[in-house]
Design a protein around this motif. Structure first.
Motif, PDB file in Angstrom:
ATOM      1  N   GLY A 233      42.282  94.372  19.280  1.00 44.35           N
ATOM      2  CA  GLY A 233      42.944  93.434  20.185  1.00 44.35           C
ATOM      3  C   GLY A 233      43.227  93.963  21.573  1.00 44.35           C
ATOM      4  N   VAL A 234      42.641  95.084  21.965  1.00 42.60           N
ATOM      5  CA  VAL A 234      42.947  95.644  23.282  1.00 42.60           C
ATOM      6  C   VAL A 234      42.180  94.891  24.371  1.00 42.60           C
ATOM      7  N   ASP A 235      42.717  94.953  25.583  1.00 41.20           N
ATOM      8  CA  ASP A 235      42.057  94.406  26.762  1.00 41.20           C
ATOM      9  C   ASP A 235      41.438  95.590  27.506  1.00 41.20           C
ATOM     10  N   GLU A 237      39.604  95.951  30.191  1.00 42.40           N
ATOM     11  CA  GLU A 237      39.744  96.028  31.643  1.00 42.40           C
ATOM     12  C   GLU A 237      41.143  96.485  32.037  1.00 42.40           C
ATOM     13  N   LYS A 238      42.145  95.991  31.343  1.00 38.20           N
ATOM     14  CA  LYS A 238      43.515  96.413  31.641  1.00 38.20           C
ATOM     15  C   LYS A 238      43.718  97.895  31.336  1.00 38.20           C
ATOM     16  N   LEU A 239      43.140  98.356  30.234  1.00 39.15           N
ATOM     17  CA  LEU A 239      43.288  99.770  29.883  1.00 39.15           C
ATOM     18  C   LEU A 239      42.636 100.661  30.936  1.00 39.15           C
ATOM     19  N   ARG A 240      41.464 100.276  31.393  1.00 35.33           N
ATOM     20  CA  ARG A 240      40.773 101.092  32.403  1.00 35.33           C
ATOM     21  C   ARG A 240      41.526 101.070  33.735  1.00 35.33           C
ATOM     22  N   THR A 241      42.093  99.929  34.094  1.00 36.08           N
ATOM     23  CA  THR A 241      42.864  99.847  35.327  1.00 36.08           C
ATOM     24  C   THR A 241      44.097 100.732  35.245  1.00 36.08           C
ATOM     25  N   ALA A 242      44.787 100.676  34.108  1.00 38.18           N
ATOM     26  CA  ALA A 242      45.992 101.492  33.931  1.00 38.18           C
ATOM     27  C   ALA A 242      45.662 102.979  34.006  1.00 38.18           C
ATOM     28  N   ALA A 243      44.541 103.377  33.427  1.00 33.69           N
ATOM     29  CA  ALA A 243      44.161 104.784  33.452  1.00 33.69           C
ATOM     30  C   ALA A 243      43.801 105.231  34.868  1.00 33.69           C
ATOM     31  N   ALA A 244      43.133 104.362  35.621  1.00 33.43           N
ATOM     32  CA  ALA A 244      42.763 104.714  36.995  1.00 33.43           C
ATOM     33  C   ALA A 244      43.994 104.864  37.878  1.00 33.43           C
ATOM     34  N   GLU A 245      45.007 104.038  37.622  1.00 31.99           N
ATOM     35  CA  GLU A 245      46.215 104.072  38.444  1.00 31.99           C
ATOM     36  C   GLU A 245      47.181 105.179  38.028  1.00 31.99           C
ATOM     37  N   ASN A 246      47.029 105.680  36.789  1.00 28.81           N
ATOM     38  CA  ASN A 246      47.964 106.687  36.266  1.00 28.81           C
ATOM     39  C   ASN A 246      47.183 107.833  35.633  1.00 28.81           C
ATOM     40  N   LEU A 259      37.950 103.834  24.134  1.00 29.93           N
ATOM     41  CA  LEU A 259      36.976 102.816  24.548  1.00 29.93           C
ATOM     42  C   LEU A 259      35.607 103.437  24.771  1.00 29.93           C
ATOM     43  N   ASP A 260      35.575 104.592  25.426  1.00 30.22           N
ATOM     44  CA  ASP A 260      34.297 105.231  25.708  1.00 30.22           C
ATOM     45  C   ASP A 260      33.590 105.648  24.423  1.00 30.22           C
ATOM     46  N   ILE A 261      34.330 106.189  23.474  1.00 29.94           N
ATOM     47  CA  ILE A 261      33.728 106.558  22.192  1.00 29.94           C
ATOM     48  C   ILE A 261      33.156 105.321  21.513  1.00 29.94           C
ATOM     49  N   SER A 262      33.908 104.229  21.517  1.00 25.77           N
ATOM     50  CA  SER A 262      33.452 103.010  20.839  1.00 25.77           C
ATOM     51  C   SER A 262      32.202 102.448  21.486  1.00 25.77           C
TER      52      SER A 262
END
Length: 318
Positions: A233-235, A237-246, A259-262
């Motif tokens: 159930g993850v989003d 795009e949101k996860l990647r944005t959060a990682a880029a910002e933090n 996500l990358d492994i999957s």
């Protein structure tokens, strides 16, 4: 489902039979009557070649079973995507040229979203393979024909190394041998995965490891179901944005590594976590280290990319 992104596609090297894909729910439907149609996998041919089939949730189990004889390439496409059409055309040519050594299973993700969900496809085209019932992520964007051919060539090499050397032209090729029954705790884990109960599957694998700590399949299965639970159930795009910002947010960085492994971007995932470990300390570092070890299990501890990442991990720690 998003359109393809523009990250470099994975290199055609060190392919592994282990992947973060849950085929169990689809495989469990093998007792359901398949669609009555010609073709080696019991599904209607998508083109003039008998080695190219369109599949649905009902016929997909037969495709998984057939992967014990030949590598099965899964083409997850959308009729709305021009990139899908380009990739599909290349795959059809490659499979037709193989003359029975490969099967191309085409899946319209708009019509059959459950299969797309099983492969955790977040973009089209997404292409994977199945060998002996095990998923092998290939790529999730349009890539050049030369790279597709290189990946398929390596897929055939990996198949041969694992004893998958049959042909769809051989008599009886559509009747794969029965698999050995699972041990009780492994069967319990399998049944839990079919129900979408990843916590229950993880508990069964942990009990199996308590009984037999050297059970490599249980250890790998535990890592994989825990990964599937985290991704449920993850989003993306949101996860990647959060990682880029933090960049120093451990949870955000580890989520993108999942996500990358999957998606088959193994080296990207490993490099991200190793760099994170080099930047953080204390509990955060230990959390990242343990997650990296879990991802090693998902990919397969004998994979050369794991050995390379272990060396990088040692440098980051010491």
């Amino acid at each position: 489902m998003s359109t393809p992104n523009h990250r470099p596609a994975p290199a055609a090297s060190s392919m592994n039979l282990r992947g973060a894909v849950d085929l169990s729910a689809l495989k469990a439907k093998a007792t359901a009557p398949p669609a009555a149609a010609p073709g080696p996998a019991g599904a209607a041919p998508a083109a003039s070649s008998p080695y190219i089939v369109e599949v649905s949730e009902q016929s997909f189990p037969q495709v998984v079973q057939l992967s014990a004889q030949v590598p099965v390439i899964i083409d997850l496409y959308s009729p709305r995507s021009p990139e899908s059409a380009e990739v599909s055309a290349v795959l059809q040519n490659v499979v037709t040229e193989a003359d029975g050594k490969l099967l191309l299973a085409r899946v319209d993700v708009d019509a059959h979203p459950q299969i797309a969900q099983a492969f955790q496809a977040v973009a089209v085209p997404t292409v994977a393979a199945v060998l002996k019932g095990q998923p092998v992520p290939l790529f999730d964007r349009a890539v050049p024909e030369e790279q597709i051919r290189a990946l398929v060539a390596e897929l055939l090499q990996v198949a041969a190394a694992n004893g998958v050397t049959g042909s769809l032209n051989e008599a009886g090729a559509s009747e794969p041998a029965e698999e050995a029954p699972l041990s009780p705790l492994h069967q319990e884990a399998y049944d839990a995965i079919v129900e979408g109960d990843y916590d229950g599957a993880a508990a069964a694998y942990r009990r199996a490891l308590a009984e037999m700590p050297a059970d490599a399949e249980a250890k790998a299965g535990l890592a994989q179901v825990e990964l599937m639970a985290r991704l449920k159930g993850v989003d993306a795009e949101k996860l990647r944005t959060a990682a880029a910002e933090n960049p120093n947010d451990v949870d955000a960085q580890l989520a993108v590594a999942d996500l990358d492994i999957s998606g088959g971007h193994v080296e990207d995932a490993f490099n991200r976590v190793v760099r994170l470990i080099a930047r953080v300390f204390g509990d955060d570092r230990e959390k990242a280290r343990l997650r990296l070890l879990d991802l090693f299990e998902v990919v397969g501890v004998a994979d050369p990319r794991v050995n390379k990442a272990r060396s990088a991990l040692a440098r980051a720690l010491f």
